[in-house]
Design a protein around this motif. Structure first.
Motif, PDB file in Angstrom:
ATOM      1  N   PHE A 102       0.836  -1.206   0.000  1.00  0.00           N
ATOM      2  CA  PHE A 102       0.000   0.000   0.000  1.00  0.00           C
ATOM      3  C   PHE A 102       0.864   1.246   0.000  1.00  0.00           C
ATOM      4  CE2 PHE A 102      -2.046   3.496   2.235  1.00  0.00           C
ATOM      5  CZ  PHE A 102      -3.197   3.640   1.486  1.00  0.00           C
ATOM      6  N   PRO A 103       0.521   2.266  -0.770  1.00  0.00           N
ATOM      7  CA  PRO A 103      -0.545   2.353  -1.773  1.00  0.00           C
ATOM      8  C   PRO A 103      -0.046   1.770  -3.101  1.00  0.00           C
ATOM      9  CG  PRO A 103       0.519   4.490  -1.495  1.00  0.00           C
ATOM     10  CD  PRO A 103       1.268   3.532  -0.604  1.00  0.00           C
ATOM     11  N   ALA A 104      -0.639   0.670  -3.510  1.00  0.00           N
ATOM     12  CA  ALA A 104      -0.057  -0.185  -4.557  1.00  0.00           C
ATOM     13  C   ALA A 104       0.305   0.557  -5.852  1.00  0.00           C
ATOM     14  CB  ALA A 104      -1.018  -1.338  -4.849  1.00  0.00           C
ATOM     15  N   VAL A 105      -0.633   1.289  -6.397  1.00  0.00           N
ATOM     16  CA  VAL A 105      -0.354   1.916  -7.696  1.00  0.00           C
ATOM     17  C   VAL A 105       0.621   3.081  -7.506  1.00  0.00           C
ATOM     18  CG1 VAL A 105      -1.371   3.215  -9.616  1.00  0.00           C
ATOM     19  CG2 VAL A 105      -2.491   1.123  -8.767  1.00  0.00           C
ATOM     20  N   ALA A 106       0.365   3.903  -6.479  1.00  0.00           N
ATOM     21  CA  ALA A 106       1.217   5.073  -6.241  1.00  0.00           C
ATOM     22  C   ALA A 106       2.634   4.674  -5.828  1.00  0.00           C
ATOM     23  CB  ALA A 106       0.588   5.958  -5.161  1.00  0.00           C
ATOM     24  N   ALA A 107       2.787   3.522  -5.177  1.00  0.00           N
ATOM     25  CA  ALA A 107       4.123   3.105  -4.690  1.00  0.00           C
ATOM     26  C   ALA A 107       4.921   2.330  -5.733  1.00  0.00           C
ATOM     27  CB  ALA A 107       3.979   2.291  -3.413  1.00  0.00           C
ATOM     28  N   GLY A 108       4.497   2.410  -6.987  1.00  0.00           N
ATOM     29  CA  GLY A 108       5.307   1.784  -8.035  1.00  0.00           C
ATOM     30  C   GLY A 108       4.586   0.737  -8.852  1.00  0.00           C
ATOM     31  N   GLY A 109       3.385   0.382  -8.417  1.00  0.00           N
ATOM     32  CA  GLY A 109       2.563  -0.515  -9.222  1.00  0.00           C
ATOM     33  C   GLY A 109       3.170  -1.888  -9.432  1.00  0.00           C
ATOM     34  N   ILE A 110       2.754  -2.513 -10.503  1.00  0.00           N
ATOM     35  CA  ILE A 110       3.174  -3.882 -10.800  1.00  0.00           C
ATOM     36  C   ILE A 110       4.703  -4.015 -10.936  1.00  0.00           C
ATOM     37  CG2 ILE A 110       3.033  -5.644 -12.618  1.00  0.00           C
ATOM     38  CD1 ILE A 110      -0.014  -4.998 -12.707  1.00  0.00           C
ATOM     39  N   PRO A 111       5.383  -3.062 -11.588  1.00  0.00           N
ATOM     40  CA  PRO A 111       6.845  -3.207 -11.674  1.00  0.00           C
ATOM     41  C   PRO A 111       7.509  -3.259 -10.297  1.00  0.00           C
ATOM     42  CG  PRO A 111       6.067  -1.546 -13.219  1.00  0.00           C
ATOM     43  CD  PRO A 111       4.886  -1.924 -12.391  1.00  0.00           C
ATOM     44  N   ALA A 112       6.967  -2.535  -9.329  1.00  0.00           N
ATOM     45  CA  ALA A 112       7.566  -2.544  -7.982  1.00  0.00           C
ATOM     46  C   ALA A 112       7.447  -3.934  -7.355  1.00  0.00           C
ATOM     47  CB  ALA A 112       6.887  -1.494  -7.100  1.00  0.00           C
ATOM     48  N   LEU A 113       6.286  -4.546  -7.484  1.00  0.00           N
ATOM     49  CA  LEU A 113       6.122  -5.895  -6.892  1.00  0.00           C
ATOM     50  C   LEU A 113       6.963  -6.929  -7.620  1.00  0.00           C
ATOM     51  CD1 LEU A 113       2.595  -6.812  -5.576  1.00  0.00           C
ATOM     52  CD2 LEU A 113       4.662  -6.099  -4.401  1.00  0.00           C
ATOM     53  N   LYS A 114       7.091  -6.755  -8.923  1.00  0.00           N
ATOM     54  CA  LYS A 114       7.956  -7.681  -9.681  1.00  0.00           C
ATOM     55  C   LYS A 114       9.388  -7.556  -9.170  1.00  0.00           C
ATOM     56  CE  LYS A 114       5.648  -8.408 -14.078  1.00  0.00           C
ATOM     57  NZ  LYS A 114       5.494  -7.901 -15.429  1.00  0.00           N
ATOM     58  N   ALA A 115       9.816  -6.312  -8.927  1.00  0.00           N
ATOM     59  CA  ALA A 115      11.185  -6.091  -8.458  1.00  0.00           C
ATOM     60  C   ALA A 115      11.387  -6.681  -7.063  1.00  0.00           C
ATOM     61  CB  ALA A 115      11.490  -4.595  -8.458  1.00  0.00           C
ATOM     62  N   LEU A 116      10.370  -6.557  -6.189  1.00  0.00           N
ATOM     63  CA  LEU A 116      10.508  -7.076  -4.821  1.00  0.00           C
ATOM     64  C   LEU A 116      10.542  -8.605  -4.789  1.00  0.00           C
ATOM     65  CD1 LEU A 116       8.126  -4.620  -2.900  1.00  0.00           C
ATOM     66  CD2 LEU A 116      10.607  -4.797  -2.608  1.00  0.00           C
ATOM     67  N   ALA A 117       9.999  -9.234  -5.829  1.00  0.00           N
ATOM     68  CA  ALA A 117       9.994 -10.714  -5.867  1.00  0.00           C
ATOM     69  C   ALA A 117      11.414 -11.266  -5.890  1.00  0.00           C
ATOM     70  CB  ALA A 117       9.226 -11.209  -7.087  1.00  0.00           C
ATOM     71  N   GLY A 118      12.366 -10.515  -6.468  1.00  0.00           N
ATOM     72  CA  GLY A 118      13.748 -10.986  -6.579  1.00  0.00           C
ATOM     73  C   GLY A 118      14.376 -11.256  -5.214  1.00  0.00           C
ATOM     74  N   PRO A 119      14.612 -10.179  -4.423  1.00  0.00           N
ATOM     75  CA  PRO A 119      15.257 -10.395  -3.121  1.00  0.00           C
ATOM     76  C   PRO A 119      14.359 -11.022  -2.056  1.00  0.00           C
ATOM     77  CG  PRO A 119      14.830  -8.055  -3.511  1.00  0.00           C
ATOM     78  CD  PRO A 119      14.459  -8.764  -4.770  1.00  0.00           C
ATOM     79  N   PHE A 120      13.028 -10.991  -2.257  1.00  0.00           N
ATOM     80  CA  PHE A 120      12.116 -11.473  -1.207  1.00  0.00           C
ATOM     81  C   PHE A 120      11.157 -12.536  -1.751  1.00  0.00           C
ATOM     82  CE2 PHE A 120      13.023  -6.927  -0.381  1.00  0.00           C
ATOM     83  CZ  PHE A 120      13.798  -7.092   0.766  1.00  0.00           C
ATOM     84  N   PRO A 121      11.697 -13.695  -2.159  1.00  0.00           N
ATOM     85  CA  PRO A 121      10.816 -14.701  -2.768  1.00  0.00           C
ATOM     86  C   PRO A 121       9.782 -15.263  -1.796  1.00  0.00           C
ATOM     87  CG  PRO A 121      13.007 -15.609  -2.352  1.00  0.00           C
ATOM     88  CD  PRO A 121      13.093 -14.143  -2.066  1.00  0.00           C
ATOM     89  N   GLN A 122      10.040 -15.117  -0.494  1.00  0.00           N
ATOM     90  CA  GLN A 122       9.104 -15.673   0.501  1.00  0.00           C
ATOM     91  C   GLN A 122       7.907 -14.762   0.756  1.00  0.00           C
ATOM     92  OE1 GLN A 122      11.742 -13.781   1.049  1.00  0.00           O
ATOM     93  NE2 GLN A 122      12.396 -13.761   3.189  1.00  0.00           N
ATOM     94  N   ALA A 123       7.961 -13.507   0.300  1.00  0.00           N
ATOM     95  CA  ALA A 123       6.894 -12.555   0.615  1.00  0.00           C
ATOM     96  C   ALA A 123       5.678 -12.766  -0.285  1.00  0.00           C
ATOM     97  CB  ALA A 123       7.419 -11.136   0.465  1.00  0.00           C
ATOM     98  N   ARG A 124       4.501 -12.655   0.327  1.00  0.00           N
ATOM     99  CA  ARG A 124       3.231 -12.734  -0.404  1.00  0.00           C
ATOM    100  C   ARG A 124       2.476 -11.427  -0.183  1.00  0.00           C
ATOM    101  NH1 ARG A 124       5.786 -15.723  -2.325  1.00  0.00           N
ATOM    102  NH2 ARG A 124       5.660 -17.974  -2.566  1.00  0.00           N
ATOM    103  N   PHE A 125       1.864 -10.937  -1.244  1.00  0.00           N
ATOM    104  CA  PHE A 125       1.306  -9.582  -1.190  1.00  0.00           C
ATOM    105  C   PHE A 125      -0.190  -9.532  -1.457  1.00  0.00           C
ATOM    106  CE2 PHE A 125       5.735  -9.253  -2.404  1.00  0.00           C
ATOM    107  CZ  PHE A 125       6.205  -8.242  -1.571  1.00  0.00           C
ATOM    108  N   CYS A 126      -0.826  -8.572  -0.766  1.00  0.00           N
ATOM    109  CA  CYS A 126      -2.195  -8.178  -1.100  1.00  0.00           C
ATOM    110  C   CYS A 126      -2.117  -6.696  -1.468  1.00  0.00           C
ATOM    111  CB  CYS A 126      -3.124  -8.393   0.087  1.00  0.00           C
ATOM    112  SG  CYS A 126      -4.804  -7.823  -0.255  1.00  0.00           S
TER     113      CYS A 126
END
Ligand SMILES: O=C(O)C(=O)C[C@H](O)[C@H](O)COP(=O)(O)O
Length: 221
Positions: A143-167
């Protein structure tokens, strides 16, 4: 923090990821009048959405959540806008199934990892995610998903944090819901678009049911 405390938070986080996946759309609900609570929850459940987030933003919030928990057993009620340890206690006292926050303070993370209530902290950055993970919370709100970088931000976070799950929540609607849910680290999406204040004020329950159904259709197409 004690390892067993972290393990418990982590086990609850896993349970929450499974719960959210079964949604997988969480309407974010702000109620101004207690009388609207039960009909709104019934309208959403009728539209296929059972996981609800009742925000603690209004004077009517707590009583509204209590009414839904009491009278709409199909609804799985979470309390949102949990900002302090005291809010977490309120969520627990109401009998909510889980609690969510748009962010997380050290105090809140500490209280949540000591307590019983399954908790979803909010994060917007890698450092905030690291603080949540350090307490065992690997299912988080973005949160705030779109304002905080949107889909590219979550894709980027998947790299170093593979264990994290997001809503992800904040700026999501039926136009982009499907794209978010296509990410492998997204378990559910949240948003207020299915139950807007104007529809609640107008007590437009069938419109809200239709929006819930449309939201579910939009992620299937
Ligand atoms: O109040 C909270 O606890 C929050 O986390 C904020 C809400 O999730 C967003 O305000 C919903 O965002 P929209 O769908 O863009 O309206």
């Amino acid at each position: 923090m004690p390892q067993d405390q972290k393990d418990l938070a982590s086990a609850r986080s896993k349970m929450l990821a499974d719960l959210l996946r079964a949604g997988p759309i969480v309407p974010v609900i702000t109620l101004e009048r207690v009388e609207d609570a039960v009909p709104l929850a019934r309208a959403l459940v009728a539209g296929g959405l059972r996981l609800l987030e009742i925000t603690l933003r209004t004077a009517a919030a707590a009583e509204s959540a209590a009414a839904i928990i009491r009278e709409v057993p199909e609804a799985i009620v979470g309390i949102g806008t949990v900002l302090t340890p005291k809010d977490l206690e309120r969520a627990e006292a109401l009998g909510a199934r889980y609690a969510l926050s748009p962010g997380a303070t050290p105090d809140l993370l500490e209280a949540a990892s000591r307590g019983e209530m399954p908790f979803i902290p909010g994060i917007a950055t890698a450092s905030e995610l690291m603080a949540a993970l350090a307490h065992g919370f690997h299912t988080v709100k973005f949160f705030p998903a779109v304002a905080a970088g949107g889909i590219p931000a979550l894709k980027a976070l998947a790299g170093p944090f593979p264990q994290a799950r997001f809503c992800p929540t904040g700026g999501i609607d039926e136009k982009n819901a499907r794209d978010w849910l296509a990410l492998s680290n997204v378990v559910a999406i949240g948003g207020s678009w299915v139950c807007q204040t104007s529809d609640i004020r107008a007590q437009a329950w069938s419109e809200i049911t239709a929006k819930a159904q449309r939201a579910l259709m939009s992620i299937k197409e």
